[in-house]
Scaffold this active site. Structure first.
Site, PDB file in Angstrom:
ATOM      1  N   GLY A   1       0.837  -1.202   0.000  1.00  0.00           N
ATOM      2  CA  GLY A   1       0.000   0.000   0.000  1.00  0.00           C
ATOM      3  C   GLY A   1       0.865   1.242   0.000  1.00  0.00           C
ATOM      4  N   LEU A   2       0.241   2.350   0.382  1.00  0.00           N
ATOM      5  CA  LEU A   2       0.960   3.626   0.303  1.00  0.00           C
ATOM      6  C   LEU A   2       2.223   3.639   1.145  1.00  0.00           C
ATOM      7  CD1 LEU A   2      -1.885   6.271   0.350  1.00  0.00           C
ATOM      8  CD2 LEU A   2      -0.384   5.666  -1.533  1.00  0.00           C
TER       9      LEU A   2
ATOM     10  N   HIS B   1     -16.488   5.473  10.817  1.00  0.00           N
ATOM     11  CA  HIS B   1     -16.788   6.478   9.796  1.00  0.00           C
ATOM     12  C   HIS B   1     -18.287   6.724   9.782  1.00  0.00           C
ATOM     13  CE1 HIS B   1     -16.991   8.653   6.047  1.00  0.00           C
ATOM     14  NE2 HIS B   1     -15.676   8.682   5.994  1.00  0.00           N
TER      15      HIS B   1
ATOM     16  N   SER C   1      -5.014  10.226   6.656  1.00  0.00           N
ATOM     17  CA  SER C   1      -4.419   8.886   6.662  1.00  0.00           C
ATOM     18  C   SER C   1      -3.525   8.682   5.447  1.00  0.00           C
ATOM     19  CB  SER C   1      -5.500   7.814   6.694  1.00  0.00           C
ATOM     20  OG  SER C   1      -6.321   7.919   5.567  1.00  0.00           O
TER      21      SER C   1
ATOM     22  N   ARG D   1      -8.861  10.172  13.971  1.00  0.00           N
ATOM     23  CA  ARG D   1      -8.147  10.662  12.798  1.00  0.00           C
ATOM     24  C   ARG D   1      -9.014  11.641  12.029  1.00  0.00           C
ATOM     25  NH1 ARG D   1      -8.245   9.318   7.591  1.00  0.00           N
ATOM     26  NH2 ARG D   1      -9.302   7.326   7.775  1.00  0.00           N
TER      27      ARG D   1
ATOM     28  N   ARG E   1     -15.055  12.958  12.495  1.00  0.00           N
ATOM     29  CA  ARG E   1     -15.807  11.723  12.317  1.00  0.00           C
ATOM     30  C   ARG E   1     -16.359  11.174  13.621  1.00  0.00           C
ATOM     31  NH1 ARG E   1     -11.711   9.147   7.823  1.00  0.00           N
ATOM     32  NH2 ARG E   1     -12.433  10.516   6.161  1.00  0.00           N
TER      33      ARG E   1
ATOM     34  N   HIS F   1     -13.908   1.891  10.463  1.00  0.00           N
ATOM     35  CA  HIS F   1     -13.199   2.422   9.309  1.00  0.00           C
ATOM     36  C   HIS F   1     -11.682   2.385   9.433  1.00  0.00           C
ATOM     37  CE1 HIS F   1     -12.639   4.740   5.743  1.00  0.00           C
ATOM     38  NE2 HIS F   1     -12.107   5.758   6.365  1.00  0.00           N
TER      39      HIS F   1
END
Lengths: 225, 647, 249
Positions: free
Chosen positions: B14-15, B239, B420, B415, B300, B367
């Site tokens: 992933g990132l 979320h 993120s 968050r 959130r 989430h």
């Protein structure tokens, strides 16, 4: 000149093949159907046009270079292309996919038709040595006979319509694969224009067949023996 | 002698994993092996929709990295590690520009500069975005850079391979990783000077989450069971807006609200009229009414709580069901297609309704995990992050690193939207130089580690998988997973109370008992995911213990962790600045009784006392099959913790 | 009482070398079901219509919201993602098969590595000098960005290739997805600096000239990427490059 790699040759051959469908083969097809349609105007006009062609200088060279060699090349490439893909209209019956499939099938039909067409016209002409002013009456006799039977008529109707479809659709393919038309709208509009071209050529071909079938007129050489 | 290239093992495509790989490859000092559970481009980062934050202030609103820092810390209820967050917010603009240079199709202004939109928890337009699939676009462009390095021979990809654990030597130093080939089912070890876990979050512990199926948190749990500290596990982000579904709850991005989406319910209980026929006067825009300043863009945790309250306490869910409207129908179709096309299409695909014509029905879903593996960092004398420190992002196991959602320091107790993606890329890039300097100075090179270390690890895991594949009990592991997830949904979600949590924690031992009776339902010896899944399920049971015990022990209300019993009851007319004055007065001597209204002063004293006790990172350590939870101080040296307020 | 059920017919294969076979499953109907939830239900009690205790069906999936591309398979004869295949909207019995253009790993799971190799071949990336802070990226019109974004939504799922009559298991055709990526990177101001390198990679065997313009790709693409525009555009770029190389070099 730098050496051409196999990949470059492959690309070049396919590009040339696409171009060749238009020039000279497509042009010849249009020319051929157009000239033949003079038959509907009258036997004499038709015969004069054939005489004109058969008396061209370097005819043999012209025919080889602009008709037979390109046709042979286009056919061989066509077989390669035919076998490089696997048609799947059964599952994905979108109109364009049908045209892709028909392009390949009509290619095969035209190939078979050309063998028949050349075998019944050009081959006897050469075999019996009918050249120049003798060619036209000889060929017209053959055609007269051909169109007296239903089988002959059907073979020609299928052959002509296959060729015109292959040409009109190929014209579209040429424009896309050379990047002349890009956007979806442009592609759709071009489809319509080329479909008209195809219909006009089909009309010319069918009219000629009809004329031959209805009015078989024996002809004599325009110039005495 | 030419210096040997270092070997770095990165787990996760992933990132975070990709940006770490990029940074390390770029140095040309190390060979990178990228281990991924699935083909790259398929990782969960692609699900992030709305955007990525950076205070570039292109609209002249007066935004700055300091504001971004403040919003992030405040959004996280002051539990985030401030030096790290500050560094992240300061680096954010450069990260956006880097991603832009790499070809991410960020939306543009008429002049061709980056466009920014608003997101929750801030009053500035700070979120760069690429349509409605920003995460996907960022992953792809990093993946492309890694593909280039793969083309150049600097990265070896190992896709469809699973990380099972770290190879630890006799001193507990990480010397490599145990890898499981998911096709051949072969288990082998990889030697490496450092191992990076960029393995994402644990949301699969819950049955109703927006997570991908691979987000089991197993890799991080494995590190925890090998001795790494797991921090802030109880902070699970819910979320507020997800699309109900049976296989998963699909995210409806916060950008829907950022672009003007309004949340409402009919004022009358059980109103079943077509939403478009309900007149404006009969709609209850509860977020706008309660939070006039932030409106629909409250953070959130706040939004989820309010939706929960409206549905369960006020019984105003649509038609009596647990759903509320998210309405975009007042915006033009063209605008919606351009700004939100991707996500609105997804809604239409999965529900059959067109959000451009009718309000969407949404409900909160699990989430993100703010918590994760505890990681270290080092600051210089000025308090800034030391860029080459080998301690940066290192877990409590030497040589084992963590990044992205698998770490814990950047989001505190909650968050903020679009942070993120930033923290994933930031941690990946930031840790690169540190990992390299660790690899350069690691006491023994991997070749000198006795081969028995690797052999033992391999034989342990081979044995474990062999015994798993022979399990022949009565429990279906997939069913057991679902049941665990339902239990967590029912007990450890938005509103928490100690009685329920205690019951939940005790019930986990039932799951452990049931786990012993599991059957390995797949007998194939090729590409068989079931033994892996059973192992992951074991990890998820351990994770649920961390989350539940952490939640049970933390007797306060902070961010996403809401225990009404411990709500400090902020007076409605309270201004957070009062607290700053209060602190200043305290620093200069004593606080005069008449300086503040009595109720405010009492609240501030409660707040202060609560912070003294609970403004701490919870640290779970694996002892006797149980999480032993202790508390560590949070670095709040840069900004005084103060009450949050969004209205 | 007859309970409503969902019937599935699934083509299975135990490993890449073994023979495929069919199995039929029947599971209780539940609202909001999609093909994924059906497969998950099978996982939870793996039994066919007439045999208990079969191995669960294996398939590839991850995001379940049509952005990762994993769960692509052939559903009722057409290629698509399993997650968006809602049971209420498709015909029953639901027939599931693995994609036919890629080697089967097991059951419905295939190996699409060829697609990733193609991306590597066509150099689908922007060459940058490094990740250090070099300031802002190039200024770009939003309209160009919009075109690029559409192309960049490609999730390498393989629908375009599965539907393509020119893409077969045994040829080397690169296919629409890769051509579209060439266009994506050639549209980027920095990417355009290396446009010729990408074009060269598609001007060979299996390249753009092999495309037969069946245009099934664009119909099958779940993300509505204008793949045929890309193909025509790359055709133009390669044609111009051909002419330039022939006439000017």
């Amino acid at each position: 000149m730098a050496k051409i790699t196999q990949d470059q040759a492959h690309f070049l051959l396919l590009k040339i093949n696409s171009l060749m469908g238009l020039i000279p083969i497509g042009v010849f097809l249009a020319f051929h159907l157009g000239i033949n349609a003079l038959r509907t105007v009258g036997p004499l006009q038709y015969q004069l046009s054939i005489d004109l062609i058969n008396n061209l200088p370097f005819l043999f060279g012209i025919e080889i270079a602009f008709i037979y060699a390109p046709l042979l090349f286009h056919s061989m490439m066509g077989f390669y292309i035919y076998f490089s893909g696997k048609r799947n209209v059964g599952h994905y019956g979108y109109p364009r996919n049908w045209r892709y499939t028909l392009q390949r099938i009509t290619g095969l039909i035209v190939f078979a038709f050309l063998i028949y067409h050349l075998g019944t016209t050009v081959a006897p002409k050469i075999f019996y040595g009918k050249h120049q002013f003798l060619a036209a009456p000889f060929l017209m006799d053959i055609m007269n006979a051909e169109f007296q039977t239903w089988s002959g008529r059907i073979i020609y109707l299928i052959g002509i319509s296959s060729a015109t479809f292959h040409f009109a659709n190929g014209l579209w393919g040429f424009c896309v694969s050379w990047g002349i038309i890009i956007g979806q709208n442009a592609q759709r509009n071009a489809s319509i224009v080329f479909a008209m071209v195809g219909l006009v050529l089909t009309f010319l071909g069918f009219a000629t067949v009809l004329e031959f079938s209805l009015n078989p007129i024996p002809v004599t050489p325009t110039v005495g023996e | 002698m030419a210096q040997r290239k270092k070997k770095i093992i990165i787990v996760g495509g992933g990132l975070a994993g990709l940006s770490a790989a990029m940074k390390i490859c770029e140095s040309d000092q190390a060979e990178v092996t990228l281990v991924a559970y699935q083909s790259l481009k398929r990782s969960h980062s692609v699900c992030a929709q709305g955007g990525i934050n950076a205070a570039i202030d292109s609209k002249g609103e007066g935004d700055s990295p300091d504001n971004h820092f403040y919003d992030t810390i405040k959004g996280g209820d002051f539990l985030a590690e401030q030096p790290l967050v500050r560094d992240m917010c300061y680096k954010a603009p450069a990260i956006i520009h880097l991603m832009d240079r790499m070809g991410v199709a960020f939306n543009r202004t008429p002049e061709g500069h980056l466009a920014f939109r608003r997101f929750g928890g801030t009053l500035y337009s700070r979120t760069a975005f690429s349509g409605a699939t920003t995460g996907q676009q960022l992953v792809y462009s990093l993946d492309e850079q890694i593909r280039k390095y793969e083309h150049d021979g600097l990265v070896q990809k190992m896709v469809w391979h699973e990380y099972l654990g770290a190879v630890l030597d006799s001193k507990g130093v990480c010397r490599g990783a145990i890898i499981h080939d998911l096709r051949t089912n072969e288990i082998f070890t990889l030697a490496g000077d450092a191992v990076i876990l960029a393995t994402g979050g644990p949301s699969q512990v819950y049955a109703g989450s927006t997570a991908s199926t691979v987000n089991t948190g197993a890799a991080a749990t494995m590190a925890y069971m090998q001795g790494a500290k797991y921090a802030n596990g109880e902070f699970i982000q819910i979320h507020p807006t997800a699309i109900p579904g049976r296989d998963k709850l699909r995210l409806m991005s916060e950008s829907a609200r950022g672009e003007g989406g309004r949340i409402w319910v009919p004022k009358r209980e059980g109103d079943t009229r077509d939403p478009l026929k309900i007149p404006e006067m009969e709609r209850y825009y509860f977020l706008e009414e309660k939070y006039p300043l932030f409106g629909n863009l409250v953070p959130r945790d706040v939004a989820s709580r309010e939706i929960y309250d409206v549905v369960y306490n006020q019984n105003l869910g649509i038609g009596g069901q647990s759903m509320v409207y998210l309405d975009l129908t007042h915006k033009s179709k063209e605008f919606l297609q351009d700004r939100l096309g991707g996500i609105l299409d997804i809604y239409k695909k999965f529900t059959g309704d067109d959000p451009k014509l009718t309000p969407m029905k949404i409900f909160p879903a699990v989430h993100y995990s703010m918590g994760g593996l505890w990681t270290d960092y080092e600051t210089d004398s000025a308090g800034m992050i030391e860029p080459k420190s080998p301690r940066n992002q290192m877990t409590s196991i030497q040589g084992l690193y963590a990044a992205g959602e698998a770490d814990c320091h950047y989001h505190g107790a909650n968050r903020l939207g679009a942070n993120s993606l930033l923290s994933c890329i930031y941690t990946g890039l930031m840790m690169g130089p540190g990992v390299l300097s660790y690899a350069a100075q690691v006491s023994k090179s991997t070749e000198d580690v006795p081969s028995s270390v690797f052999d033992d690890a391999k034989s342990y895991w081979t044995g474990r998988f062999k015994s798993i594949s022979q399990l022949n009990g009565r429990e279906n592991p997939y069913k057991l997973h679902r049941d665990l997830g339902e239990m967590m949904m029912a007990n450890v979600l938005i509103v928490r109370d100690n009685k329920t949590l205690e019951k939940a924690f005790n019930s986990i031992s039932d799951f452990e008992t049931r786990f012993k009776d599991v059957k390995c339902v797949d007998s194939n010896d090729w590409a068989n995911p079931t033994p892996s899944f059973i192992n992951q399920l074991y990890c998820m049971i351990q994770l649920s213990k961390i989350i539940t015990k952490g939640a049970l022990m933390r007797d306060e209300f902070r961010g996403a962790h809401y225990k009404p019993e411990f709500d400090l009851k902020q007076p409605s007319d309270f201004d957070p600045h009062e607290y700053i004055h209060y602190q200043e007065q305290k620093n200069f001597g004593e606080v005069k009784d008449d300086a503040f209204p009595k109720s405010h002063l009492d609240y501030m004293k409660r707040f202060e006392a609560n912070n003294n006790k609970w403004l701490k990172t919870s640290i779970a350590q694996f002892e006797d099959n149980q999480p032993n939870i202790t508390y560590a101080d949070v670095n709040t040296s840069l900004m005084i913790p103060r009450p949050r307020k969004y209205d | 009482m007859s309970q409503k059920t969902i019937k599935l017919k699934i083509k299975r294969q135990d490993n890449p070398r073994s023979k495929p076979y069919w199995q039929e499953f029947e599971i209780p109907y539940q609202p909001l079901s999609n093909v994924i939830s059906c497969l998950q239900d099978i996982q939870k009690s793996p039994a066919t219509a007439n045999e208990l205790g079969v191995n669960p069906v294996i398939w590839d999936c991850s995001c379940l919201e049509e952005v990762c591309g994993s769960c692509t398979m052939i559903i009722n004869g057409r290629v698509r993602q399993a997650c968006t295949a809602l049971v209420d909207q498709i015909e029953s019995p639901i027939v599931l098969e693995p994609m036919s253009k890629f080697p089967v790993v097991r059951d419905l799971m295939v190996d699409r590595n060829r697609m990733f190799r193609a991306l590597k071949k066509v150099k689908a990336w922007v060459d940058i000098d490094g990740s250090q802070d070099l300031g802002e990226g190039p200024i770009m019109a939003d309209s160009v960005r919009a075109t690029r974004y559409t192309l960049s939504e490609c999730m390498t799922c393989g629908c375009c290739l599965e539907a393509c009559p020119q893409y077969t298991k045994d040829n080397s055709f690169l296919g629409a997805a890769a051509f579209s990526q060439v266009r994506l990177f050639n549209l980027h101001p920095t990417g355009a600096m290396h446009a010729d390198e990408r074009l060269e990679e598609v001007m060979g065997k299996g390249g753009i000239a092999d495309c037969g313009n069946a245009q099934a790709c664009v119909e099958a693409c779940p993300k509505n990427i204008p793949l045929t525009d890309s193909i025509a555009d790359i055709s133009r770029q390669t044609s111009l490059k051909l002419l330039k190389d022939l006439l000017l070099k």
